[in-house]
Scaffold this motif. Structure first.
Motif, PDB file in Angstrom:
ATOM      1  N   LYS A 175      -2.838 -12.651 -25.255  1.00 34.75           N
ATOM      2  CA  LYS A 175      -2.992 -13.194 -26.606  1.00 34.75           C
ATOM      3  C   LYS A 175      -2.650 -14.680 -26.568  1.00 34.75           C
ATOM      4  O   LYS A 175      -1.947 -15.136 -25.652  1.00 34.75           O
ATOM      5  CB  LYS A 175      -2.108 -12.442 -27.582  1.00 34.75           C
ATOM      6  CG  LYS A 175      -0.629 -12.523 -27.267  1.00 34.75           C
ATOM      7  CD  LYS A 175       0.164 -11.657 -28.216  1.00 34.75           C
ATOM      8  CE  LYS A 175       1.648 -11.761 -27.905  1.00 34.75           C
ATOM      9  NZ  LYS A 175       2.465 -10.894 -28.733  1.00 34.75           N
ATOM     10  N   ALA A 181      -5.670 -14.558 -31.873  1.00 31.75           N
ATOM     11  CA  ALA A 181      -6.698 -14.361 -30.845  1.00 31.75           C
ATOM     12  C   ALA A 181      -6.176 -13.536 -29.670  1.00 31.75           C
ATOM     13  O   ALA A 181      -5.047 -13.720 -29.216  1.00 31.75           O
ATOM     14  CB  ALA A 181      -7.183 -15.714 -30.339  1.00 31.75           C
ATOM     15  N   THR A 182      -7.012 -12.622 -29.229  1.00 34.31           N
ATOM     16  CA  THR A 182      -6.698 -11.871 -28.003  1.00 34.31           C
ATOM     17  C   THR A 182      -7.872 -12.051 -27.051  1.00 34.31           C
ATOM     18  O   THR A 182      -8.975 -12.404 -27.475  1.00 34.31           O
ATOM     19  CB  THR A 182      -6.505 -10.370 -28.269  1.00 34.31           C
ATOM     20  OG1 THR A 182      -7.685  -9.871 -28.886  1.00 34.31           O
ATOM     21  CG2 THR A 182      -5.300 -10.096 -29.135  1.00 34.31           C
ATOM     22  N   GLY A 183      -7.633 -11.808 -25.793  1.00 31.83           N
ATOM     23  CA  GLY A 183      -8.709 -11.983 -24.815  1.00 31.83           C
ATOM     24  C   GLY A 183      -8.373 -11.281 -23.523  1.00 31.83           C
ATOM     25  O   GLY A 183      -7.374 -10.530 -23.440  1.00 31.83           O
ATOM     26  N   VAL A 198     -12.815 -13.839 -25.960  1.00 30.53           N
ATOM     27  CA  VAL A 198     -12.046 -14.268 -27.140  1.00 30.53           C
ATOM     28  C   VAL A 198     -13.023 -14.448 -28.304  1.00 30.53           C
ATOM     29  O   VAL A 198     -14.057 -15.104 -28.150  1.00 30.53           O
ATOM     30  CB  VAL A 198     -11.306 -15.602 -26.874  1.00 30.53           C
ATOM     31  CG1 VAL A 198     -10.481 -16.001 -28.088  1.00 30.53           C
ATOM     32  CG2 VAL A 198     -10.421 -15.487 -25.657  1.00 30.53           C
ATOM     33  N   LEU A 204     -10.062 -22.019 -30.075  1.00 29.96           N
ATOM     34  CA  LEU A 204      -9.129 -22.249 -28.967  1.00 29.96           C
ATOM     35  C   LEU A 204      -9.010 -23.739 -28.737  1.00 29.96           C
ATOM     36  O   LEU A 204      -9.948 -24.488 -29.025  1.00 29.96           O
ATOM     37  CB  LEU A 204      -9.647 -21.594 -27.689  1.00 29.96           C
ATOM     38  CG  LEU A 204      -9.777 -20.079 -27.647  1.00 29.96           C
ATOM     39  CD1 LEU A 204     -10.386 -19.641 -26.326  1.00 29.96           C
ATOM     40  CD2 LEU A 204      -8.412 -19.435 -27.821  1.00 29.96           C
ATOM     41  N   SER A 241     -14.790 -18.464 -23.980  1.00 32.45           N
ATOM     42  CA  SER A 241     -14.025 -18.342 -22.739  1.00 32.45           C
ATOM     43  C   SER A 241     -13.413 -19.701 -22.407  1.00 32.45           C
ATOM     44  O   SER A 241     -13.849 -20.733 -22.930  1.00 32.45           O
ATOM     45  CB  SER A 241     -14.903 -17.845 -21.589  1.00 32.45           C
ATOM     46  OG  SER A 241     -15.948 -18.728 -21.375  1.00 32.45           O
TER      47      SER A 241
END
Lengths: 265, 99
Positions: A175, A181-183, A198, A204, A241
């Protein structure tokens, strides 16, 4: 006649290669054997190399120290502001836990291990604890500053192999600090990693901190994994990304801590 | 023949040096590999009738395999093929001046 087959270079080469491939059936005891008696020597060489490298690094980077110092001061101020904000949250969290009657134990139990060598061909380390000390594949490793190093991939009697966060075999949920946001963190090899999948709805920015997430249960939550270096996404891609820099640097840590158990496992 | 006994010892020392000492001195992410350098040196400088190049390829590959997480035999194969390639190039294209 006896020596004529020796002259047949290709036959000998084929036989020797076949012999080595057959060692795959005994690769664990073979590697354990070499690591067990090389360990003390490797540990001494590692310490010498680390000391010498730090010395030369300081020497070569002397011209840049002033600007770096300035940047670190700015970072410190920023971190102090964050800590102040977090202290408030921690206090609130503590009160809520008390109200809910939840025990505040340590998040995990750890075991100290020293680095003795780096894998020749991959992003992996050999650490000085193994099966004898109760290590198992999958256990995470952190530094004293709670920076995530990687996870145990293979255990021998007295040493273990640890894949780093930049290893292509590593992927886990993360995160982004201060956002929802998580990814997915994916190792790319040669010290590099990317943050993928994401959502595009949450922007980001380079410099954002990447922390481990409870999703997936691979690592404990809120360990520092890295920092976003560059946004890689394009308009056509369904997700964002980014290129990320793992926080862990081999030369900075003398000891690592193996997390033998953690609560959110 | 005596020198063949030293080859594994030399390559073992080179592997330890590479994995534990030289790994701290990366340049652009690349670590100097004494294993590869020794292998190249022996294979390029060996005499035509010598077998030291092949022996060194075997040991260099063996220690690369032991000190890495790859399949045992992968690096042996790579180094042995490398040694054969060097030998082939030397035999076919290199003429050393006679004194």
């Amino acid at each position: 006649m006896k020596f004529s087959f020796l002259k047949n270079r290709f036959l000998l080469v084929a036989l020797s290669v076949f012999f080595v491939f057959s060692l795959n059936f005994f690769q664990e005891p073979l590697r354990a054997f070499f690591y067990s008696f090389s360990g003390p020597l490797q540990s001494a060489l590692w310490d010498k190399g680390r000391g010498l490298s730090n010395f030369f690094e300081g020497l070569f980077q002397a011209p840049y120290l002033k600007s770096e110092n300035q940047k670190l001061r700015e970072d410190t101020l920023s971190f102090q502001a964050r800590i102040a904000a977090l202290e408030g949250l921690e206090e609130e969290n503590k009160r809520l836990r008390e109200a809910l009657n939840l025990g505040i134990d340590k998040d995990f139990t750890v075991l100290q291990a020293g680095i003795i060598s780096k894998d020749i061909s991959q992003d992996a380390l050999i650490v000085s604890k193994g099966k004898n000390e109760g290590l198992e594949p999958g256990m995470p490793l952190i530094t004293e500053s709670r920076v995530l190093v990687g996870r145990v991939s293979e255990v021998f009697d007295s040493v273990s192999r640890v894949v780093l966060l930049s290893n292509p075999d590593i992927s886990f949920d993360v995160k982004i600090e201060n956002s929802k946001a998580t990814g997915l963190w994916k190792g790319k090899g040669r010290g590099e990693a990317v943050l993928d999948l994401v959502s595009k709805e949450i922007p980001l920015a380079p410099g954002d901190f990447v922390l481990t997430s409870i999703l997936g249960g691979v690592f404990p939550e809120n360990l520092l994994a890295g920092r976003i270096e560059e946004i890689l996404s394009n308009d056509a891609a369904p997700f964002q990304s980014a290129k990320v820099n793992p926080f862990f640097r081999m030369q900075d840590s003398e000891f690592l801590f193996v997390i033998t158990s953690f609560k959110n496992k | 023949m005596k020198s063949f006994l030293f080859i594994p010892l030399i390559f073992y020392s080179a592997a330890l040096l590479q994995t534990s000492f030289l790994v701290h001195f990366q340049v652009l992410g690349i670590v100097l590999s004494p294993l590869v350098l020794l292998f190249l040196l022996i294979n390029v400088l060996e005499r035509k009738e010598s077998f030291a190049g092949m022996i060194s390829a075997w040991w260099a590959g063996f220690f690369m395999d032991v000190f890495s997480g790859s399949v045992m035999g992968f690096w042996v194969l790579v180094f042995v093929l490398g040694s054969l390639a060097i030998r082939f190039v030397k035999e076919q294209y290199v003429r050393l001046p006679s004194i």
